[in-house]
Design an enzyme around this catalytic site. Structure first.
Site, PDB file in Angstrom:
ATOM      1  N   ASP A 277       0.828  -1.201   0.000  1.00 23.03           N
ATOM      2  CA  ASP A 277       0.000   0.000   0.000  1.00 23.03           C
ATOM      3  C   ASP A 277       0.861   1.250   0.000  1.00 23.03           C
ATOM      4  O   ASP A 277       2.039   1.202   0.344  1.00 23.03           O
ATOM      5  CB  ASP A 277      -0.841   0.045   1.282  1.00 23.03           C
ATOM      6  CG  ASP A 277      -2.013  -0.901   1.208  1.00 23.03           C
ATOM      7  OD1 ASP A 277      -2.234  -1.495   0.142  1.00 23.03           O
ATOM      8  OD2 ASP A 277      -2.689  -1.037   2.239  1.00 23.03           O
TER       9      ASP A 277
ATOM     10  N   LYS B 112      -3.553   2.560  -2.007  1.00 24.06           N
ATOM     11  CA  LYS B 112      -4.816   2.770  -1.294  1.00 24.06           C
ATOM     12  C   LYS B 112      -4.755   4.115  -0.607  1.00 24.06           C
ATOM     13  O   LYS B 112      -4.605   4.207   0.578  1.00 24.06           O
ATOM     14  CB  LYS B 112      -4.970   1.688  -0.213  1.00 24.06           C
ATOM     15  CG  LYS B 112      -5.534   0.385  -0.667  1.00 24.06           C
ATOM     16  CD  LYS B 112      -7.053   0.374  -0.583  1.00 24.06           C
ATOM     17  CE  LYS B 112      -7.623  -0.942  -0.121  1.00 24.06           C
ATOM     18  NZ  LYS B 112      -7.693  -1.025   1.319  1.00 24.06           N
TER      19      LYS B 112
ATOM     20  N   GLY C  44      -0.038  -0.596   5.628  1.00 27.79           N
ATOM     21  CA  GLY C  44       0.397   0.377   6.626  1.00 27.79           C
ATOM     22  C   GLY C  44      -0.171   0.043   7.998  1.00 27.79           C
ATOM     23  O   GLY C  44      -1.284  -0.487   8.107  1.00 27.79           O
ATOM     24  N   GLY C  45       0.603   0.310   9.049  1.00 29.73           N
ATOM     25  CA  GLY C  45       0.104   0.119  10.409  1.00 29.73           C
ATOM     26  C   GLY C  45      -0.158  -1.342  10.706  1.00 29.73           C
ATOM     27  O   GLY C  45       0.671  -2.206  10.439  1.00 29.73           O
ATOM     28  N   ASP C  46      -1.319  -1.626  11.264  1.00 25.84           N
ATOM     29  CA  ASP C  46      -1.732  -2.993  11.564  1.00 25.84           C
ATOM     30  C   ASP C  46      -2.782  -3.411  10.526  1.00 25.84           C
ATOM     31  O   ASP C  46      -3.686  -2.640  10.216  1.00 25.84           O
ATOM     32  CB  ASP C  46      -2.345  -3.051  12.971  1.00 25.84           C
ATOM     33  CG  ASP C  46      -2.794  -4.469  13.308  1.00 25.84           C
ATOM     34  OD1 ASP C  46      -2.012  -5.188  13.951  1.00 25.84           O
ATOM     35  OD2 ASP C  46      -3.907  -4.859  12.889  1.00 25.84           O
TER      36      ASP C  46
ATOM     37  N   MET D 249      -8.217   8.457   9.193  1.00 26.96           N
ATOM     38  CA  MET D 249      -8.822   8.897   7.927  1.00 26.96           C
ATOM     39  C   MET D 249      -9.720  10.105   8.133  1.00 26.96           C
ATOM     40  O   MET D 249     -10.785  10.200   7.532  1.00 26.96           O
ATOM     41  CB  MET D 249      -9.647   7.751   7.310  1.00 26.96           C
ATOM     42  CG  MET D 249      -8.799   6.567   6.933  1.00 26.96           C
ATOM     43  SD  MET D 249      -9.751   5.231   6.207  1.00 26.96           S
ATOM     44  CE  MET D 249     -10.077   4.230   7.652  1.00 26.96           C
TER      45      MET D 249
HETATM   46  N1  SAH Z   1      -4.012  -0.055   9.248  1.00 24.67           N
HETATM   47  C1  SAH Z   1      -3.572   1.302   9.448  1.00 24.67           C
HETATM   48  C2  SAH Z   1      -4.681   2.297   9.227  1.00 24.67           C
HETATM   49  C3  SAH Z   1      -5.117   2.348   7.796  1.00 24.67           C
HETATM   50  S1  SAH Z   1      -6.343   3.543   7.510  1.00 24.67           S
HETATM   51  C4  SAH Z   1      -2.988   1.425  10.853  1.00 24.67           C
HETATM   52  O1  SAH Z   1      -3.136   0.529  11.664  1.00 24.67           O
HETATM   53  O2  SAH Z   1      -2.320   2.419  11.121  1.00 24.67           O
HETATM   54  C5  SAH Z   1      -5.356   4.890   6.925  1.00 24.67           C
HETATM   55  C6  SAH Z   1      -5.300   5.953   7.984  1.00 24.67           C
HETATM   56  O3  SAH Z   1      -4.321   5.617   8.937  1.00 24.67           O
HETATM   57  C7  SAH Z   1      -4.873   7.311   7.482  1.00 24.67           C
HETATM   58  O4  SAH Z   1      -5.954   8.015   6.928  1.00 24.67           O
HETATM   59  C8  SAH Z   1      -4.425   7.951   8.756  1.00 24.67           C
HETATM   60  O5  SAH Z   1      -5.509   8.369   9.527  1.00 24.67           O
HETATM   61  C9  SAH Z   1      -3.783   6.791   9.467  1.00 24.67           C
HETATM   62  N2  SAH Z   1      -2.328   6.743   9.292  1.00 24.67           N
HETATM   63  C10 SAH Z   1      -1.608   5.775   8.731  1.00 24.67           C
HETATM   64  N3  SAH Z   1      -0.298   6.048   8.803  1.00 24.67           N
HETATM   65  C11 SAH Z   1      -0.190   7.221   9.453  1.00 24.67           C
HETATM   66  C12 SAH Z   1       0.887   8.040   9.875  1.00 24.67           C
HETATM   67  N4  SAH Z   1       2.160   7.713   9.620  1.00 24.67           N
HETATM   68  N5  SAH Z   1       0.615   9.170  10.545  1.00 24.67           N
HETATM   69  C13 SAH Z   1      -0.649   9.522  10.813  1.00 24.67           C
HETATM   70  N6  SAH Z   1      -1.704   8.805  10.434  1.00 24.67           N
HETATM   71  C14 SAH Z   1      -1.485   7.667   9.770  1.00 24.67           C
END
Ligand code: SAH
Length: 500
Positions: free
Chosen positions: A39, A61, A92-94, A175
């Site tokens: 992503d 995405k 990204g993230g989890d 988001m």
């Molecule tokens: N699965 C991801 C979230 C995906 S939804 C997680 O666990 O982090 C995408 C949203 O994640 C973005 O719109 C924003 O709100 C947030 N996001 C992801 N990476 C970010 C970052 N480095 N800094 C701030 N917000 C972030």
């Protein structure tokens, strides 16, 4: 983690941005993968953990411009796994926190494809942490809610008593930048006091991190004023105020600055990547494109013995020359005993990338210095592969020293118009970089009547770009100490941190 031989999907969290926050399991899965579907928010640095030959598929995405639909992504990971590939779906993230990883797992299950879920560090918690905000804190917050600012858009029924977020604690909205004012109003309508501390963390954990701390009532305006955009998390609750005391993370020196890169698209990426790594918001304005012009001289069978010197004055010249050579099925070995001179670090680096170490570099990175300092010129056969725009000064100076010089145009730069959106972005930028004289001339032409903001810094790489920038825009604010990417990047940092 099992090292399943083949046909397996890893649904992996990449962490929030800082590549150091990826888990060991994620890095191992990447190293073991045949294909990675990633992503936009997965850190690009992590993709370097893959082995050569691993297929990297962008499944982008970011709101509005999805590169692949969710169903297409699911079909693709299933198809690849069934074909025996080890597939990492990098998110990204989890992957299970607003990541739609659950849907991908269901798709695998339905297709009978084995999968592993690798949790990641979610931005909901990590972006807050990098802003100095603990999401729970004894005495301040004992419950954490994570929601999206686009709840309206989600196809889930709202709890009809509206109490979902009323419990005091910390509310993190993902988001949420678009329509922020509306989301925050909805939170207040749900019973959160208008004076509740609230923070916005943009690009948390990365060099581009920026933080604004305000209250529920004032955050939307503060975010708009500071110009923060997606991706960002909102952290709402008493602990958000701790950011003022606990902020600890130093983003890059260019965080919050918009920098224009005017090189041809093919060459812009390294400069853009370097500036972004320092936190800049990079605007690509590819006002020129480079076209190689087939050069007779390089295709001669006797390249190696025909020249005593080849003098390269640009990386484009190097690339065009070696591509012409490759066009006849030959490589650097064809140079034989020919000596090679390179003007500037970027040119020398382009040669190194072709397996050639320059025999000579002038003390200053200019054609004039090469003309003065090139050794053993008397009677030497010298080839200068240059741009079609290069004047004859270098060639004449070397001829005056007794050289038998042939200057050959191996590439030309062609002006390319900008999209309206790119033009707007250039006009609003904090700095514009010029890596060549034609970049300055072509940007001037592409802007038409419009002028670059008076407080924008104009930064030129080397004396020739500087002269052209001065001619086109009436000024140059910073000149790189020498014509190399390093120096251009350093000058940009200096230009933008000068008075702050
Ligand atoms: N699965 C991801 C979230 C995906 S939804 C997680 O666990 O982090 C995408 C949203 O994640 C973005 O719109 C924003 O709100 C947030 N996001 C992801 N990476 C970010 C970052 N480095 N800094 C701030 N917000 C972030």
């Amino acid at each position: 983690m099992t090292d399943t031989a083949a046909g397996h999907v890893w649904i992996a969290g990449a962490g929030p941005g800082d590549p150091g926050l990826a888990t060991v399991a994620c890095v191992r899965a990447l190293a073991n993968a045949d294909a990675v579907l990633y992503d936009a928010l997965a850190s690009p640095a992590l993709l370097r953990e893959t082995r050569p030959g691993c297929e990297l598929v962008y499944a982008g995405k970011r709101a509005a411009n999805h590169a692949m639909s969710q169903r297409e992504i699911e079909a693709e990971i299933v198809r690849r796994a069934k074909a025996g590939q080890r597939v990492v779906r990098l998110k990204g993230g989890d992957p299970f926190v607003f990541g739609r990883g659950g849907e991908e797992a269901l798709a695998c299950r339905a297709a009978g494809v084995a999968f592993t879920v690798i949790p990641g560090v979610t931005s909901a918690i990590a972006a807050a942490a990098y802003a100095g905000i603990p999401v729970t804190h004894r005495g301040l917050s004992a419950v954490l809610h994570v929601a999206t600012g686009r709840r309206q858009a989600e196809d889930v029924a709202e709890p009809d008593d509206g109490t979902a977020f009323r419990k005091p604690g910390t509310l993190v909205l993902l988001m949420g930048v678009e329509g922020l004012a509306g989301s925050l109003r909805a939170v207040m309508d749900e019973g959160w006091p208008a004076a509740t501390p609230a923070a916005c963390v943009q690009w948390g954990t990365t060099a581009r991190q920026r933080v604004v701390v305000a209250t529920l009532a004032t955050l939307a305006d503060a975010v708009a004023e500071a110009g923060l955009g997606a991706p960002a998390v909102m952290v709402i609750g008493e602990t958000a105020a701790l950011a003022r005391e606990l902020a600890w993370f130093e983003p890059g020196p260019l965080a919050g600055k918009t920098v224009v890169v005017t090189r041809a698209r093919a060459q812009a990426s390294e400069l853009a990547e370097r500036l972004a790594a320092l936190g800049a918001e990079v605007v690509e304005a590819p006002v020129l494109s480079v076209r190689h012009t087939p050069a007779e001289l390089t295709t001669d069978e006797r390249v190696g013995s025909r020249w005593d010197w080849i003098g390269f004055t640009s990386a484009n010249g190097v690339d065009a020359f070696f591509e012409a050579l490759a066009g006849t099925g030959r490589d650097a070995r064809a140079l034989g005993t020919t000596k090679v001179a390179a003007v500037g670090g970027t040119t020398a680096a382009a040669l190194r990338a072709r397996g050639v170490i320059a025999d000579f570099a002038p003390s200053r990175a200019t054609s004039a210095a090469l003309a003065d300092e090139l050794p053993r010129v008397q009677g030497a056969r010298i080839l200068l592969p240059v741009s079609s725009l290069t004047d004859g000064r270098l060639a004449s100076a070397l001829k005056a020293r007794g050289g038998l010089v042939e200057q050959v145009a191996v590439y030309e730069t062609v002006a390319t118009p900008l999209e309206a959106e790119q033009r707007e972005a250039v006009l609003a930028a904090d700095a514009v970089t010029f890596a060549s004289a034609s970049a300055a001339r072509f940007l001037r032409a592409a802007l038409g009547e419009a002028t670059i903001a008076a407080d924008a810094r104009l930064i030129a790489m080397g004396p020739e770009s500087a002269a052209a920038t001065r001619a086109a825009f009436g000024r140059v604010d910073f000149e790189a100490a020498e014509p190399s990417l390093d120096a251009l990047v350093a000058a940009t940092v200096q230009a933008l941190t000068w008075d702050s």
